[in-house]
Write a protein that holds these residues in place. Structure first.
Motif, PDB file in Angstrom:
ATOM      1  N   ASP A 188       0.800  -1.221   0.000  1.00 20.83           N
ATOM      2  CA  ASP A 188       0.000   0.000   0.000  1.00 20.83           C
ATOM      3  C   ASP A 188       0.834   1.274   0.000  1.00 20.83           C
ATOM      4  O   ASP A 188       0.294   2.371   0.144  1.00 20.83           O
ATOM      5  CB  ASP A 188      -0.959   0.009   1.196  1.00 20.83           C
ATOM      6  CG  ASP A 188      -0.234  -0.158   2.522  1.00 20.83           C
ATOM      7  OD1 ASP A 188       0.943  -0.594   2.509  1.00 20.83           O
ATOM      8  OD2 ASP A 188      -0.828   0.151   3.560  1.00 20.83           O
ATOM      9  N   ALA A 189       2.159   1.154  -0.164  1.00 17.80           N
ATOM     10  CA  ALA A 189       2.995   2.357  -0.261  1.00 17.80           C
ATOM     11  C   ALA A 189       2.768   3.023  -1.618  1.00 17.80           C
ATOM     12  O   ALA A 189       2.595   2.340  -2.635  1.00 17.80           O
ATOM     13  CB  ALA A 189       4.461   2.004  -0.080  1.00 17.80           C
ATOM     14  N   PRO A 190       2.782   4.357  -1.675  1.00 19.31           N
ATOM     15  CA  PRO A 190       2.448   5.047  -2.928  1.00 19.31           C
ATOM     16  C   PRO A 190       3.554   5.038  -3.979  1.00 19.31           C
ATOM     17  O   PRO A 190       3.290   5.366  -5.132  1.00 19.31           O
ATOM     18  CB  PRO A 190       2.155   6.478  -2.464  1.00 19.31           C
ATOM     19  CG  PRO A 190       2.905   6.635  -1.195  1.00 19.31           C
ATOM     20  CD  PRO A 190       2.906   5.288  -0.540  1.00 19.31           C
ATOM     21  N   GLY A 224       9.567  17.791  -0.584  1.00 20.53           N
ATOM     22  CA  GLY A 224       9.445  17.110  -1.872  1.00 20.53           C
ATOM     23  C   GLY A 224       8.760  15.775  -1.705  1.00 20.53           C
ATOM     24  O   GLY A 224       9.202  14.757  -2.230  1.00 20.53           O
ATOM     25  N   ALA A 225       7.656  15.774  -0.989  1.00 19.95           N
ATOM     26  CA  ALA A 225       7.045  14.529  -0.504  1.00 19.95           C
ATOM     27  C   ALA A 225       6.337  13.711  -1.584  1.00 19.95           C
ATOM     28  O   ALA A 225       6.326  12.477  -1.518  1.00 19.95           O
ATOM     29  CB  ALA A 225       6.053  14.847   0.616  1.00 19.95           C
ATOM     30  N   ALA A 226       5.693  14.352  -2.556  1.00 20.67           N
ATOM     31  CA  ALA A 226       4.832  13.634  -3.504  1.00 20.67           C
ATOM     32  C   ALA A 226       5.615  12.581  -4.294  1.00 20.67           C
ATOM     33  O   ALA A 226       6.778  12.817  -4.662  1.00 20.67           O
ATOM     34  CB  ALA A 226       4.193  14.632  -4.467  1.00 20.67           C
ATOM     35  N   PRO A 227       4.989  11.428  -4.537  1.00 17.33           N
ATOM     36  CA  PRO A 227       3.622  11.021  -4.158  1.00 17.33           C
ATOM     37  C   PRO A 227       3.491  10.474  -2.737  1.00 17.33           C
ATOM     38  O   PRO A 227       2.414  10.057  -2.343  1.00 17.33           O
ATOM     39  CB  PRO A 227       3.305   9.936  -5.180  1.00 17.33           C
ATOM     40  CG  PRO A 227       4.628   9.302  -5.464  1.00 17.33           C
ATOM     41  CD  PRO A 227       5.636  10.425  -5.414  1.00 17.33           C
ATOM     42  N   GLY A 228       4.597  10.433  -1.980  1.00 19.36           N
ATOM     43  CA  GLY A 228       4.460  10.111  -0.564  1.00 19.36           C
ATOM     44  C   GLY A 228       5.199   8.887  -0.064  1.00 19.36           C
ATOM     45  O   GLY A 228       4.909   8.408   1.034  1.00 19.36           O
ATOM     46  N   GLY A 229       6.160   8.379  -0.808  1.00 25.93           N
ATOM     47  CA  GLY A 229       6.874   7.172  -0.386  1.00 25.93           C
ATOM     48  C   GLY A 229       7.580   7.322   0.948  1.00 25.93           C
ATOM     49  O   GLY A 229       7.536   6.422   1.797  1.00 25.93           O
ATOM     50  N   ASN A 236       3.975   5.124   9.020  1.00 21.69           N
ATOM     51  CA  ASN A 236       3.849   3.743   9.483  1.00 21.69           C
ATOM     52  C   ASN A 236       4.714   3.450  10.703  1.00 21.69           C
ATOM     53  O   ASN A 236       4.582   2.384  11.306  1.00 21.69           O
ATOM     54  CB  ASN A 236       4.171   2.778   8.344  1.00 21.69           C
ATOM     55  CG  ASN A 236       2.974   2.485   7.483  1.00 21.69           C
ATOM     56  OD1 ASN A 236       2.279   1.501   7.680  1.00 21.69           O
ATOM     57  ND2 ASN A 236       2.697   3.377   6.535  1.00 21.69           N
ATOM     58  N   ARG A 237       5.563   4.389  11.065  1.00 22.25           N
ATOM     59  CA  ARG A 237       6.312   4.288  12.315  1.00 22.25           C
ATOM     60  C   ARG A 237       5.696   5.175  13.406  1.00 22.25           C
ATOM     61  O   ARG A 237       6.289   5.364  14.466  1.00 22.25           O
ATOM     62  CB  ARG A 237       7.775   4.655  12.073  1.00 22.25           C
ATOM     63  CG  ARG A 237       8.500   3.637  11.189  1.00 22.25           C
ATOM     64  CD  ARG A 237       9.902   4.090  10.839  1.00 22.25           C
ATOM     65  NE  ARG A 237      10.561   3.114   9.985  1.00 22.25           N
ATOM     66  CZ  ARG A 237      11.297   2.088  10.418  1.00 22.25           C
ATOM     67  NH1 ARG A 237      11.473   1.926  11.729  1.00 22.25           N
ATOM     68  NH2 ARG A 237      11.860   1.249   9.583  1.00 22.25           N
ATOM     69  N   SER A 252      -3.454   5.958   0.706  1.00 22.73           N
ATOM     70  CA  SER A 252      -4.006   6.161   2.042  1.00 22.73           C
ATOM     71  C   SER A 252      -3.526   7.447   2.697  1.00 22.73           C
ATOM     72  O   SER A 252      -4.135   7.928   3.655  1.00 22.73           O
ATOM     73  CB  SER A 252      -3.636   4.967   2.932  1.00 22.73           C
ATOM     74  OG  SER A 252      -2.225   4.851   3.045  1.00 22.73           O
ATOM     75  N   LEU A 253      -2.451   8.035   2.188  1.00 17.47           N
ATOM     76  CA  LEU A 253      -1.925   9.253   2.799  1.00 17.47           C
ATOM     77  C   LEU A 253      -2.868  10.436   2.632  1.00 17.47           C
ATOM     78  O   LEU A 253      -2.815  11.389   3.427  1.00 17.47           O
ATOM     79  CB  LEU A 253      -0.559   9.608   2.184  1.00 17.47           C
ATOM     80  CG  LEU A 253       0.585   8.616   2.416  1.00 17.47           C
ATOM     81  CD1 LEU A 253       1.841   9.093   1.699  1.00 17.47           C
ATOM     82  CD2 LEU A 253       0.864   8.452   3.904  1.00 17.47           C
TER      83      LEU A 253
END
Length: 359
Positions: A188-190, A224-229, A236-237, A252-253
């Motif tokens: 489910d990671a982007p 520089g987050a997108a797409p959110g990896g 998740n931590r 889900s983010l």
């Protein structure tokens, strides 16, 4: 030398294409111990060998060479002489070559370069390893149970007829075969970039350091987050993340209560309150990223950071040292003692990943 293994050279594994950088830092590392020698490397072969000018001096100082001081090496090995085997009997030549090395060794690893030719050896390894392990046990060189503090025996094969026996020392090596952490892509990671941060947290910190430095409930910023990896990995931590990017987050983010997404410039944003973690995987000149991240820590806006430096096609080793100098100047001017670790990860490409933390 541990386990009475007599090394005649150093062997490091690296990403194919980065042999010049791995060679340059081997020369730098050995020269700091007063050692001279020459490197042997072939482009895109995924390994580098360093041969000392004075074997006796090298053997006296070999255990002082630290794996954690290397950026481009996936593994650091003390190597013997190359072995040539026949097609019918490969066990005997290996046993003969190891006869002068007393052991016992913790375990046996058969390894190859991280290339297509190297990967093609995997079926050969599956057949050959049990035979060789049995023969080594009969000669007292391999115990029934691995000893964590003993040297590990590595046989590095470039093809089915040529290998080099080597050892790695406990506390001064990678604990993954071929120096490659085997991480599974979360379903489910982007984006696959999440594996970069997962590997960084594994490689750049010990388990104890990670437990002490990263805890649920802490606050983080992802530039520089997108797409959110990378944001996904932090969430998740259990961290609360401010994701900075003009592009959209995915999966889900989008509705995660631990995520605040701000569409602003990553080079201009600063938090109202200091955060525990800053992470950054922006595509930009490495010197600009180095100055940006060091500025956050020097100004007290973040306690620690993990970030990537995208390297140029030429003079990559020089560019990293330039960035190290920029970071040092900024932190020194702020009077702030710091920790800096740099490593080219398996999931990196034309880049290195850095941990910068206030001491």
């Amino acid at each position: 030398m541990a386990a009475n293994f007599i090394p005649v050279s150093l062997l490091v594994y690296c990403r194919p294409g980065f042999e010049p950088e791995a060679a340059a830092e081997l020369i730098e590392l050995t020269s700091m111990q007063g050692l001279t020698g020459q490197v042997k490397a072939v482009a895109n072969e995924g390994f580098v060998q360093w041969l000392p000018a004075d074997r006796n001096a090298f053997q006296r100082h070999a255990s002082r060479l630290r794996f954690d001081e290397l950026m481009f090496a996936r593994q650091l090995l003390l190597a013997g002489d190359w072995i040539e085997t026949g097609e019918q009997d490969r066990v005997t030549p290996v046993l003969n070559a190891l006869a002068g090395h007393a052991g016992p060794f913790a375990e046996l690893w058969l390894e190859s370069p991280d290339t297509n030719d190297g990967k093609a050896l995997s079926s050969f390894f599956k057949r050959f390893q049990p035979k060789l392990e049995d023969a080594l046990r009969q000669r007292g060189k391999l115990p029934e149970t691995a000893g964590a503090n003993r040297p590990r025996l590595h046989l590095f094969w470039v093809d089915k007829q040529h290998c080099i026996p080597s050892i790695s020392l406990a506390g001064n090596r990678s604990e993954w075969p071929m120096g490659i952490p085997r991480l599974k892509m979360p379903h489910d990671a982007p984006s696959r970039s999440t594996l970069k941060l997962a590997e960084a947290l594994t490689v750049l910190m010990s388990d104890t350091e990670l437990r002490e430095r990263m805890r649920a409930g802490q606050r983080a910023v992802d530039l520089g987050a997108a797409p959110g990896g990378w944001t996904w990995q932090l969430v998740n931590r259990g961290l609360r993340v401010t994701a900075i990017d003009n592009g959209p987050l995915k999966g889900s983010l989008v509705d995660d209560p631990l995520v605040q997404h701000l569409r602003v410039d990553g080079f201009k944003f600063r938090p109202k309150k200091p955060v525990d973690w800053l992470v950054c995987d922006m595509v930009e000149k490495p010197s600009r990223i180095a100055q940006l991240i060091a500025g956050w820590l020097a100004d007290g806006d973040a306690r620690q950071a993990i970030f990537n430096l995208k390297l140029p096609m030429k003079k990559r080793f020089d560019e990293i040292h330039k960035c190290i100098g920029l970071i040092d100047n900024i932190m020194q001017r702020a009077g702030m003692p710091y920790l800096l670790r740099i490593r080219q990860l398996y999931h990196d490409r034309e880049e290195v990943t850095c941990l910068l933390a206030r001491r």
